[in-house]
Write a protein that holds these residues in place. Structure first.
Motif, PDB file in Angstrom:
ATOM      1  N   ILE A 327       0.797  -1.231   0.000  1.00 21.18           N
ATOM      2  CA  ILE A 327       0.000   0.000   0.000  1.00 21.18           C
ATOM      3  C   ILE A 327       0.826   1.276   0.000  1.00 21.18           C
ATOM      4  O   ILE A 327       0.322   2.347  -0.356  1.00 21.18           O
ATOM      5  CB  ILE A 327      -0.966  -0.004   1.221  1.00 21.18           C
ATOM      6  CG1 ILE A 327      -2.111   0.978   1.004  1.00 21.18           C
ATOM      7  CG2 ILE A 327      -0.206   0.340   2.498  1.00 21.18           C
ATOM      8  CD1 ILE A 327      -3.160   0.934   2.092  1.00 21.18           C
ATOM      9  N   ILE A 328       2.110   1.224   0.369  1.00 22.28           N
ATOM     10  CA  ILE A 328       2.840   2.473   0.600  1.00 22.28           C
ATOM     11  C   ILE A 328       3.083   3.255  -0.692  1.00 22.28           C
ATOM     12  O   ILE A 328       3.001   4.494  -0.696  1.00 22.28           O
ATOM     13  CB  ILE A 328       4.154   2.217   1.369  1.00 22.28           C
ATOM     14  CG1 ILE A 328       4.733   3.566   1.825  1.00 22.28           C
ATOM     15  CG2 ILE A 328       5.153   1.420   0.526  1.00 22.28           C
ATOM     16  CD1 ILE A 328       5.816   3.446   2.865  1.00 22.28           C
ATOM     17  N   TYR A 329       3.386   2.587  -1.801  1.00 22.56           N
ATOM     18  CA  TYR A 329       3.614   3.347  -3.040  1.00 22.56           C
ATOM     19  C   TYR A 329       2.331   4.029  -3.517  1.00 22.56           C
ATOM     20  O   TYR A 329       2.359   5.234  -3.831  1.00 22.56           O
ATOM     21  CB  TYR A 329       4.194   2.450  -4.130  1.00 22.56           C
ATOM     22  CG  TYR A 329       4.773   3.245  -5.290  1.00 22.56           C
ATOM     23  CD1 TYR A 329       6.094   3.670  -5.268  1.00 22.56           C
ATOM     24  CD2 TYR A 329       3.987   3.592  -6.388  1.00 22.56           C
ATOM     25  CE1 TYR A 329       6.629   4.417  -6.312  1.00 22.56           C
ATOM     26  CE2 TYR A 329       4.513   4.338  -7.434  1.00 22.56           C
ATOM     27  CZ  TYR A 329       5.831   4.747  -7.399  1.00 22.56           C
ATOM     28  OH  TYR A 329       6.346   5.496  -8.427  1.00 22.56           O
ATOM     29  N   PRO A 330       1.187   3.321  -3.598  1.00 24.93           N
ATOM     30  CA  PRO A 330      -0.058   4.017  -3.954  1.00 24.93           C
ATOM     31  C   PRO A 330      -0.386   5.165  -3.004  1.00 24.93           C
ATOM     32  O   PRO A 330      -0.964   6.170  -3.420  1.00 24.93           O
ATOM     33  CB  PRO A 330      -1.113   2.912  -3.868  1.00 24.93           C
ATOM     34  CG  PRO A 330      -0.365   1.651  -4.101  1.00 24.93           C
ATOM     35  CD  PRO A 330       0.978   1.868  -3.488  1.00 24.93           C
ATOM     36  N   ALA A 331      -0.002   5.033  -1.727  1.00 22.65           N
ATOM     37  CA  ALA A 331      -0.258   6.108  -0.769  1.00 22.65           C
ATOM     38  C   ALA A 331       0.531   7.364  -1.124  1.00 22.65           C
ATOM     39  O   ALA A 331       0.013   8.491  -1.064  1.00 22.65           O
ATOM     40  CB  ALA A 331       0.089   5.643   0.642  1.00 22.65           C
ATOM     41  N   PHE A 332       1.787   7.209  -1.519  1.00 20.25           N
ATOM     42  CA  PHE A 332       2.597   8.364  -1.927  1.00 20.25           C
ATOM     43  C   PHE A 332       2.076   8.962  -3.240  1.00 20.25           C
ATOM     44  O   PHE A 332       2.094  10.184  -3.413  1.00 20.25           O
ATOM     45  CB  PHE A 332       4.065   7.961  -2.054  1.00 20.25           C
ATOM     46  CG  PHE A 332       4.867   8.178  -0.806  1.00 20.25           C
ATOM     47  CD1 PHE A 332       5.653   9.301  -0.651  1.00 20.25           C
ATOM     48  CD2 PHE A 332       4.816   7.253   0.232  1.00 20.25           C
ATOM     49  CE1 PHE A 332       6.392   9.511   0.505  1.00 20.25           C
ATOM     50  CE2 PHE A 332       5.539   7.446   1.389  1.00 20.25           C
ATOM     51  CZ  PHE A 332       6.331   8.568   1.539  1.00 20.25           C
ATOM     52  N   LEU A 351      -1.024   4.591   7.120  1.00 21.44           N
ATOM     53  CA  LEU A 351       0.293   3.953   7.124  1.00 21.44           C
ATOM     54  C   LEU A 351       0.771   3.679   8.551  1.00 21.44           C
ATOM     55  O   LEU A 351       1.359   2.627   8.828  1.00 21.44           O
ATOM     56  CB  LEU A 351       1.305   4.839   6.397  1.00 21.44           C
ATOM     57  CG  LEU A 351       1.088   5.020   4.888  1.00 21.44           C
ATOM     58  CD1 LEU A 351       2.139   5.973   4.315  1.00 21.44           C
ATOM     59  CD2 LEU A 351       1.147   3.679   4.156  1.00 21.44           C
ATOM     60  N   ALA A 352       0.511   4.613   9.464  1.00 21.40           N
ATOM     61  CA  ALA A 352       0.935   4.427  10.857  1.00 21.40           C
ATOM     62  C   ALA A 352       0.210   3.252  11.504  1.00 21.40           C
ATOM     63  O   ALA A 352       0.793   2.504  12.303  1.00 21.40           O
ATOM     64  CB  ALA A 352       0.695   5.701  11.657  1.00 21.40           C
ATOM     65  N   LEU A 353      -1.062   3.068  11.169  1.00 20.35           N
ATOM     66  CA  LEU A 353      -1.835   1.951  11.718  1.00 20.35           C
ATOM     67  C   LEU A 353      -1.217   0.611  11.321  1.00 20.35           C
ATOM     68  O   LEU A 353      -1.020  -0.278  12.159  1.00 20.35           O
ATOM     69  CB  LEU A 353      -3.276   2.035  11.224  1.00 20.35           C
ATOM     70  CG  LEU A 353      -4.196   0.861  11.578  1.00 20.35           C
ATOM     71  CD1 LEU A 353      -4.319   0.726  13.083  1.00 20.35           C
ATOM     72  CD2 LEU A 353      -5.565   1.040  10.935  1.00 20.35           C
ATOM     73  N   ASN A 409       7.836   9.918  -5.397  1.00 17.52           N
ATOM     74  CA  ASN A 409       7.378   8.728  -4.677  1.00 17.52           C
ATOM     75  C   ASN A 409       8.537   7.817  -4.274  1.00 17.52           C
ATOM     76  O   ASN A 409       8.310   6.725  -3.746  1.00 17.52           O
ATOM     77  CB  ASN A 409       6.398   7.932  -5.548  1.00 17.52           C
ATOM     78  CG  ASN A 409       5.244   8.784  -6.036  1.00 17.52           C
ATOM     79  OD1 ASN A 409       4.621   9.499  -5.265  1.00 17.52           O
ATOM     80  ND2 ASN A 409       4.972   8.729  -7.332  1.00 17.52           N
ATOM     81  N   ALA A 410       9.769   8.240  -4.504  1.00 13.97           N
ATOM     82  CA  ALA A 410      10.941   7.399  -4.243  1.00 13.97           C
ATOM     83  C   ALA A 410      11.053   6.919  -2.799  1.00 13.97           C
ATOM     84  O   ALA A 410      11.534   5.801  -2.559  1.00 13.97           O
ATOM     85  CB  ALA A 410      12.209   8.149  -4.655  1.00 13.97           C
ATOM     86  N   ILE A 416       9.910  -0.262   0.514  1.00 14.62           N
ATOM     87  CA  ILE A 416       9.607  -1.571  -0.087  1.00 14.62           C
ATOM     88  C   ILE A 416      10.870  -2.436  -0.156  1.00 14.62           C
ATOM     89  O   ILE A 416      10.849  -3.621   0.195  1.00 14.62           O
ATOM     90  CB  ILE A 416       9.000  -1.384  -1.490  1.00 14.62           C
ATOM     91  CG1 ILE A 416       7.609  -0.765  -1.370  1.00 14.62           C
ATOM     92  CG2 ILE A 416       8.913  -2.715  -2.224  1.00 14.62           C
ATOM     93  CD1 ILE A 416       7.006  -0.333  -2.696  1.00 14.62           C
ATOM     94  N   GLY A 417      11.986  -1.858  -0.587  1.00 15.42           N
ATOM     95  CA  GLY A 417      13.234  -2.615  -0.670  1.00 15.42           C
ATOM     96  C   GLY A 417      13.675  -3.145   0.688  1.00 15.42           C
ATOM     97  O   GLY A 417      14.053  -4.311   0.830  1.00 15.42           O
ATOM     98  N   CYS A 418      13.613  -2.288   1.708  1.00 14.94           N
ATOM     99  CA  CYS A 418      14.007  -2.704   3.059  1.00 14.94           C
ATOM    100  C   CYS A 418      13.050  -3.759   3.605  1.00 14.94           C
ATOM    101  O   CYS A 418      13.463  -4.710   4.284  1.00 14.94           O
ATOM    102  CB  CYS A 418      14.045  -1.496   3.987  1.00 14.94           C
ATOM    103  SG  CYS A 418      15.362  -0.314   3.620  1.00 14.94           S
TER     104      CYS A 418
END
Length: 438
Positions: A327-332, A351-353, A409-410, A416-418
Motif C-alpha cells: 500500500i505504501i507506493y499508492p499512498a505516496f 500507514l501508521a496503523l 514517490n521514491a 519496499i526494498g528494506c
C-alpha cells in the motif's frame, strides 16, 4: 533444615508475585515508558526542526544542501548507537538494568544541553556545526544503550503470556516522544514569529527534554532490578557471546529490524519534512503529520502487543508488513496527486496503523531471542546495527533518491526494498510467544 541460595532474579520474581504485583507493574511500566519517551523525545525532536537547523548551522548556499547536511547530522546520531549498545548493553547485563538506564538518561540530558547553549554558525563559525554533531553523537550513544536495557526490563516484568503487551510500551514511549515533539513544533510555529523561532524558540523542546533527569531519579529509587548479575559475563564477555553462539539470532534480528525501522522513520518522522519540502505545505501544517502518526501509534501499540501474545509474533509481523509493502507506493502517489492537509493526515494515519501492528511484535521478539545474561547486549546490538544501516539515514537517503530519480514517490521504493530484505530475517527466527525464553 536445608538452605538454598536465591539469585537476584528469583528474589525479584518473588517480590512481583506478592499481592502488590499489579500496582508495582503499573508503576514500573509508567516509569520506564516516561523515561523512554523523554529520551526519544530528545533524540527525535531534532527532525521536526531539521530545515531550520540546516539554515542556522550549515554554511551552504542552497536550501537543499542545508537540509541534506542537517539530515546527515540526524543520521550521525545513529552512528554512535552500536557503540552505546556494546558498552551500555554489556554494563546492563553485568551491573543491572537500573544503573544502565540512569547512565543513558544523564548522557541524553548532556546532549540536549549542548543544543540549548550552542550559538549559530553566524556567531561562532565552524565550532557551531561541530558542537551540534557532538551533541548528536552523545544522544546516539545514550539511545544505543537505553533500548536494550529498558526493553529487557519491560519483558522481565512479564510472564510468558504477556511479554507482547509489556514490550509494546517501548513503542508507545517512542510514539509518545513523536507526539510531544509534534505538539511542541505546532505550538512554536503557530505562536512565535519566524524571527523568534529562529533566534531561541526552537531550543525550547531541548530544554523540556532535559526532564529526563528527574525521571532517572525516580527510576533509581523505585524500580525493581531484574538482571541476574551473578550469572553475567565479565567485561565485554556478553558481546563476544552474542557474536559467537548467538550470531544467527544477531543476523536474523538485524534483518528483521531493517524492515521496521526504515518504514518507521519515513512514516512517523520524514513525512513532516516531506510535506514541507516536496509538497510545499507550510511547516505549521506539515507538523500535523507527525502528530497524527504518533497518536495512531500510541493508541494501537498496546493492542498490537496483546494481539501478538494471542496469535504469535511471526504472524503479527508478516501480514501487516506485507500489507504495508503493497500500500505504501499508492499512498505516496495519492499524496502527490492531492497534496492537501486532509490527504496528508489520512495517508499518515493509515500507514501508521499498519506500521505499528508489525513494529511492536518485531521489537518484542528481539530480546526474546537471547537469554537473560546477554539479553540487553543482544537487543542493543541487533536494534542499533539495523537502525544505523537503514533507519538513521532513511530521511537522508529518501531525500537523495527524490533528487536522483526525479520521482517524488521514491521514499516508498526505499521502504519496499528494506521490507522485502527483512523477510529473510522473519524466516530465520522461531516463534517465541507463550514460550519460556530462559
Amino acid at each position: 533444615m536445608s538452605t538454598s541460595l536465591t539469585t537476584p532474579a528469583q528474589a525479584v520474581g518473588r517480590t512481583l508475585d506478592r499481592p502488590g504485583k499489579k500496582r508495582a507493574s503499573v508503576r514500573s511500566i509508567a516509569a520506564i515508558t516516561l523515561g523512554n519517551g523523554l529520551e526519544f523525545f530528545d533524540f527525535t525532536v531534532y527532525t521536526f526542526f531539521a530545515t531550520l537547523i540546516g539554515r542556522l548551522y550549515f554554511p551552504v548556499d542552497s536550501a537543499f544542501g542545508q537540509l541534506m547536511l542537517s539530515l546527515a547530522t540526524f543520521g550521525v546520531g545513529f552512528a554512535a548507537r552500536p557503540l552505546g549498545g556494546i558498552v551500555i548493553g554489556a554494563y546492563a547485563d553485568r551491573a543491572g538494568r537500573k544503573p544502565a538506564l540512569m547512565l543513558t538518561l544523564w548522557l541524553m540530558a548532556l546532549g540536549s544541553a549542548i543544543f540549548v547553549v550552542t550559538p549559530s554558525y553566524a556567531q561562532i563559525g565552524l565550532a557551531a556545526p561541530v558542537l551540534i554533531v557532538v551533541g548528536r553523537l552523545l544522544q546516539g550513544f545514550a539511545i544505543g544503550g537505553e533500548l536494550g536495557a529498558s526493553t529487557s526490563l519491560l519483558l522481565e516484568y512479564a510472564d510468558d503470556n504477556s511479554r507482547g503487551y509489556y514490550g509494546s510500551w517501548q513503542l508507545f514511549s517512542q510514539s509518545l516522544s513523536i507526539l510531544l515533539g509534534s505538539v511542541c513544533g505546532l505550538a512554536l510555529t503557530n505562536f512565535l514569529s519566524t524571527e523568534a523561532l529562529e533566534s531561541w524558540g526552537w531550543r525550547i523542546p531541548f530544554v523540556l527534554g532535559m526532564l529526563v533527569v528527574p525521571a532517572g531519579l525516580y527510576i533509581r529509587r523505585h524500580l525493581h532490578e531484574t538482571a541476574d548479575t551473578s550469572n553475567a559475563s565479565e567485561g565485554l564477555g556478553s558481546v563476544a557471546e552474542v557474536f559467537g553462539p548467538y550470531r544467527r539470532q544477531l543476523v536474523a534480528g538485524v534483518l528483521l529490524v531493517i524492515g521496521g525501522t526504515a518504514a518507521n522513520y519515513i512514516i512517523l518522522n520524514y513525512l513532516t519534512n516531506y510535506a514541507a519540502t516536496v509538497l510545499g505545505m507550510p511547516l505549521k501544517l506539515a507538523m500535523w503529520a507527525g502528530l497524527t502518526g504518533a497518536v495512531v501509534s500510541m493508541l494501537m501499540a498496546p493492542l498490537a502487543g496483546i494481539l501478538s501474545d494471542r496469535i504469535g509474533r511471526k504472524p503479527s509481523i508478516l501480514w501487516p508488513r506485507l500489507a504495508l509493502l503493497a500500500i505504501i507506493y499508492p499512498a505516496f502517489v495519492l499524496l502527490n496527486a492531492h497534496p492537501t492537509l486532509p490527504t496528508l493526515l489520512t495517508v499518515t494515519a493509515g500507514l501508521a496503523l499498519i506500521q505499528v501492528l508489525h513494529t511492536v511484535p518485531t521489537v518484542v521478539i528481539l530480546p526474546e531471542l537471547f537469554p537473560r545474561r546477554v539479553r540487553a547486549t543482544g537487543m542493543s546490538l541487533v536494534y542499533c546495527i539495523g537502525v544505523l544501516l537503514f533507519g538513521g539515514f532513511a530521511q537522508f537517503i529518501a531525500t537523495g533518491l527524490i533528487r536522483l530519480t526525479d520521482n517524488p514517490n521514491a521514499p516508498a521504493l526505499y521502504v519496499i526494498g528494506c521490507g522485502l530484505l527483512s523477510l529473510i530475517g522473519w524466516a530465520m527466527v522461531r516463534e517465541t510467544a507463550g514460550r519460556p525464553i530462559e
